[in-house]
Motif scaffolding. Sequence first.
Motif, PDB file in Angstrom:
ATOM      1  N   UNK A 182       1.664  -1.523  -8.229  1.00 47.12           N
ATOM      2  CA  UNK A 182       0.594  -2.353  -8.768  1.00 47.12           C
ATOM      3  C   UNK A 182       1.102  -3.591  -9.501  1.00 47.12           C
ATOM      4  N   UNK A 183       2.391  -3.717  -9.685  1.00 48.03           N
ATOM      5  CA  UNK A 183       2.920  -4.836 -10.473  1.00 48.03           C
ATOM      6  C   UNK A 183       3.789  -5.786  -9.669  1.00 48.03           C
ATOM      7  N   UNK A 184       4.246  -5.402  -8.491  1.00 47.91           N
ATOM      8  CA  UNK A 184       5.195  -6.218  -7.739  1.00 47.91           C
ATOM      9  C   UNK A 184       4.644  -6.492  -6.346  1.00 47.91           C
TER      10      UNK A 184
ATOM     11  N   UNK B  18       0.840  -1.192   0.000  1.00 47.24           N
ATOM     12  CA  UNK B  18       0.000   0.000   0.000  1.00 47.24           C
ATOM     13  C   UNK B  18       0.874   1.241   0.000  1.00 47.24           C
ATOM     14  N   UNK B  19       0.257   2.374  -0.173  1.00 49.57           N
ATOM     15  CA  UNK B  19       0.979   3.632  -0.116  1.00 49.57           C
ATOM     16  C   UNK B  19       1.505   4.059  -1.463  1.00 49.57           C
TER      17      UNK B  19
ATOM     18  N   UNK C  49       5.852  -3.419   5.007  1.00 52.29           N
ATOM     19  CA  UNK C  49       5.855  -2.847   3.659  1.00 52.29           C
ATOM     20  C   UNK C  49       6.654  -1.552   3.684  1.00 52.29           C
ATOM     21  N   UNK C  50       7.765  -1.606   4.416  1.00 53.31           N
ATOM     22  CA  UNK C  50       8.601  -0.421   4.609  1.00 53.31           C
ATOM     23  C   UNK C  50       9.228   0.047   3.307  1.00 53.31           C
TER      24      UNK C  50
END
Length: 201
Positions: free
Chosen positions: A84-86, A76-77, A129-130
Motif C-alpha cells: 500500500x505504500x510503494x 496487487x496481491x 507485478x512479479x
Amino acid sequence: MNKITRAFIGVLQHSNNTYALLGRQLSYKSDLSLDKIYPNARLQLFTPPPPPPKSGDKFNGYIPMDKLEITYSRSSGPGGQHVNTVNTKVDVRFKLAEAQWIPEQTRQKLLQVLANKLNKEGYYFIKSDLTRSQQLNLADALEKLRTVIRAQELDAPSGPSEETLEKLRRRQERTARQRLQLKRDRAQIKADRQAPSGIDF
C-alpha cells in the motif's frame, strides 16, 4: 535535545569549525560516495548505445528505454502494508507501428499477431507485478517483450513426426474404446433396473 544526543556531542571535539571523532572529520565525503556517483538518483533509466549490427535481419535484444512509456502503480496481491505504500507494478507501453528498433519484417508479423491486443492509438501494453521491486518488475516486463518479439522470428514449426502421429492415433482409439465401454456398462445398469417382462406372478 535528549541526553544521548548531548552526551554524543560532548564526545565530539570541536576543531577548525568541523567536528572530529577519533581524529576523523565528520564533514568529509569521499569521491566515491553515493551522493557524488548518483546525484539525484531515483531509479534513473539509462539506455546504453545499441550493439553493433549483426548479419541478418534479426532482433538483437536491444530495447531503447527512451522509446518506451513506463508508469508505476500499486501492486496487487499479498505483501502486507508494503504493497500500500510503494508503487512497484510496472506498465510498459509503446506504439508498435513506430518501433523502428524492431526489424521491419518482425514488426509486420507482430502487427498481425498482436492486432487484437493493441488499443485504438496503436499502443501495446506489457505489465509486471512479479516482485515487490520496481527494477525487477521492469526487467521482467522487458524480458516479456523480448520473448514476444523473438517468438515471431523463429522458423515455422515443421509438421509432427510419424511417431507423434502414431501416438495420437493410438490415444484416440483407446479413448474411443473406453467411451464405448462406459456406455455399455451404463446401459447394462439401466437394463438391470427394469422389471422382468413376460413373467406371471
